[in-house]
Design an enzyme around this catalytic site. Structure first.
Site, PDB file in Angstrom:
ATOM      1  N   GLY A  83      17.907   2.908   8.239  1.00 15.55           N
ATOM      2  CA  GLY A  83      17.781   3.115   9.457  1.00 15.55           C
ATOM      3  C   GLY A  83      17.927   1.727  10.644  1.00 15.55           C
ATOM      4  O   GLY A  83      18.524   1.788  11.594  1.00 15.55           O
ATOM      5  N   ASN A 129       8.179   7.911  15.453  1.00 17.03           N
ATOM      6  CA  ASN A 129       7.801   7.483  13.743  1.00 17.03           C
ATOM      7  C   ASN A 129       6.255   7.467  14.045  1.00 17.03           C
ATOM      8  O   ASN A 129       5.470   7.342  12.822  1.00 17.03           O
ATOM      9  CB  ASN A 129       8.359   6.168  13.369  1.00 17.03           C
ATOM     10  CG  ASN A 129       8.189   5.197  14.543  1.00 17.03           C
ATOM     11  OD1 ASN A 129       8.583   5.230  15.448  1.00 17.03           O
ATOM     12  ND2 ASN A 129       7.535   3.976  14.045  1.00 17.03           N
ATOM     13  N   CYS A 165       6.628  -1.172   9.858  1.00 17.64           N
ATOM     14  CA  CYS A 165       7.512  -2.299  10.025  1.00 17.64           C
ATOM     15  C   CYS A 165       6.560  -3.492  10.996  1.00 17.64           C
ATOM     16  O   CYS A 165       6.876  -4.620  11.107  1.00 17.64           O
ATOM     17  CB  CYS A 165       8.566  -1.932  11.020  1.00 17.64           C
ATOM     18  SG  CYS A 165       9.720  -0.967   9.952  1.00 17.64           S
ATOM     19  N   HIS A 210      14.956   6.726   2.307  1.00 23.48           N
ATOM     20  CA  HIS A 210      13.661   6.673   1.686  1.00 23.48           C
ATOM     21  C   HIS A 210      12.438   7.728   2.613  1.00 23.48           C
ATOM     22  O   HIS A 210      11.574   7.505   2.387  1.00 23.48           O
ATOM     23  CB  HIS A 210      13.261   5.244   1.533  1.00 23.48           C
ATOM     24  CG  HIS A 210      12.805   4.666   2.938  1.00 23.48           C
ATOM     25  ND1 HIS A 210      11.612   4.267   3.256  1.00 23.48           N
ATOM     26  CD2 HIS A 210      13.565   4.191   3.750  1.00 23.48           C
ATOM     27  CE1 HIS A 210      11.373   3.469   4.108  1.00 23.48           C
ATOM     28  NE2 HIS A 210      12.796   3.456   4.985  1.00 23.48           N
ATOM     29  N   THR A 238      30.511  -3.959  -1.041  1.00 22.50           N
ATOM     30  CA  THR A 238      30.827  -3.231  -2.088  1.00 22.50           C
ATOM     31  C   THR A 238      29.572  -1.760  -2.029  1.00 22.50           C
ATOM     32  O   THR A 238      28.419  -2.231  -1.644  1.00 22.50           O
ATOM     33  CB  THR A 238      30.505  -3.797  -3.303  1.00 22.50           C
ATOM     34  OG1 THR A 238      31.437  -4.771  -3.529  1.00 22.50           O
ATOM     35  CG2 THR A 238      30.644  -2.777  -4.513  1.00 22.50           C
TER      36      THR A 238
END
Length: 401
Positions: free
Chosen positions: A72, A152, A326, A202, A238
């Site tokens: 995110g 959140n 966070c 997640h 990748t």
């Protein structure tokens, strides 16, 4: 510790067994680089495109509009910074809100240092954007509106369809951070006029380190990571094949079970809210009472420090948080709680408990009884609570004279 209850699902969720099972072969037997030309590796490119189409279908989008990212925060950074750069000739004004995730807020602050102007909208006491405020903030040079789908911390769901309609009417791009909402709420990008949408694996029982950014066809957005030609030359590096496969498996699981799963979460959420508000005095619910994420609860307890509350809950085997994971190391009160009008001393006493479908009524009862005991104990040690109770007793005495 006699019991363990994980009630911090807004921070992260455990990876579902079927998700892990789907991922494992891509660490071992199917480890090829999707950019290689030989058949062994080329099969992985097809698998990636299958997940892209699967995710797109859940949004009413096209497979070519899904770009895989590391999660995110990267998606939010990409949406704001690369869009600002691409549309700088049209204007340098961006609108967002004061309650966004820091991935959006810090990106906006970065752009301000680059010469862009950002309007940070206030929200009401429930954490909702006022549509009239949004309309009033729009200028001829506004190039982007970024409003999160659901918060959140306090779980409030924004009027996304109406916000998208306003943006569309004014010819302004609309981005939404749907990290907390995707997989938990039905989302239609066309109906909501969403031009860009961020999501993360997640938060819906998928692996960490994988997410996506939906970019509507026709949106002129620059590459965010330069190097190779991956993700149609827009996001080099990748591909994380195991992560992408795990994300696809998690999305398939989440949307197949959404109605039943979120129904259980809402039932337990409302039971928890009801008991806490009824049985623990001087407590308030933060966020909208009904327009909130199915598993989200957020309370403020007067005369209690949130950190002390979390430590004592942890001792009883209960995992919660005081806000965003966070910013859990910060001593400052939540910017979200301050934005909805809470004073510092009440914002400091906040607790977020976010549920999943496995939580039972018996679990909730244990949490509430633990909270009652902890709140009573912490308040007994609080000089502020002691002074408050003395004043209350004095007022009662005056009335009885």
């Amino acid at each position: 510790m006699s019991r363990f209850l994980y009630l911090d699902n807004a921070a992260t969720t455990k990876t579902a067994p079927e998700v892990l099972e789907a991922m494992l072969p891509y660490f071992t037997e199917k480890f090829g680089n999707p950019s290689s030309v030989y058949q062994f590796a080329a099969g992985n490119k097809s698998v990636i495109d299958e997940q892209r189409d699967l995710i797109a279908a859940t949004l009413g989008a096209k497979g070519k509009e899904i770009y895989f990212t590391a999660g995110g925060s990267e998606s939010d950074n990409w949406a704001l910074k690369a869009t600002a750069e691409a549309y700088a000739q049209k204007g340098k004004h961006i609108i967002t809100t004061k309650i966004e995730h820091h991935a959006v807020l810090h990106s906006a602050q970065y752009l301000e240092k680059q010469g862009y102007e950002v309007t940070y909208l206030d929200v009401d006491e429930d954490g909702k954007v006022r549509l009239q405020d949004l309309e009033a903030a729009i200028r001829p040079d506004t190039i982007l509106i970024s409003v999160m789908y659901a918060n959140n911390e306090i779980g409030t769901i924004q009027p996304i369809r109406e916000i998208g309609a306003i943006a569309h009417e004014h010819g302004i791009l609309f981005h939404t951070d749907a990290v907390q909402a995707y997989g938990h709420l039905p989302i239609d990008v066309d109906a909501c006029h969403i031009d860009m949408l961020s999501a993360s694996g997640h938060k819906l029982n998928g692996p960490k380190g994988i997410g996506f950014l939906y970019i509507r066809t026709g949106v002129k957005i620059r590459s965010f990571i330069h190097g190779g030609a991956q993700e149609r030359k827009r996001r080099a590096g990748t591909e994380n094949v195991p992560g992408i496969v795990g994300l696809g498996a998690a999305v398939k699981r989440a949307f197949a079970s959404m109605e039943e799963r979120t129904g259980k979460e809402k039932e337990m959420r409302d039971y928890l809210i009801g008991r806490v508000l009824e049985e623990i005095p001087y407590t308030r619910l933060n966020g909208h009472p009904t327009d909130r994420l199915p598993g989200n609860t957020n309370f403020s307890f007067r005369f209690i420090e949130g950190e002390s509350l979390l430590i004592r809950l942890d001792m009883k085997g209960i995992c919660g948080s005081s806000g965003s994971a966070c910013t859990s190391g910060s001593l400052d009160p939540s910017h979200v709680l301050l934005a909805i009008g809470l004073p510092h001393e009440i914002a400091h006493g906040s607790l977020r408990l976010t549920l999943n479908e496995e939580i039972t009524r018996e679990d909730i009862d244990y949490v509430v009884e633990s909270l009652k005991e902890i709140a009573e104990g912490l308040r007994r040690m609080s000089p502020l609570y002691e002074d408050f109770m003395k004043k209350q007793a004095g007022r009662a005495s005056e009335k009885n004279r």
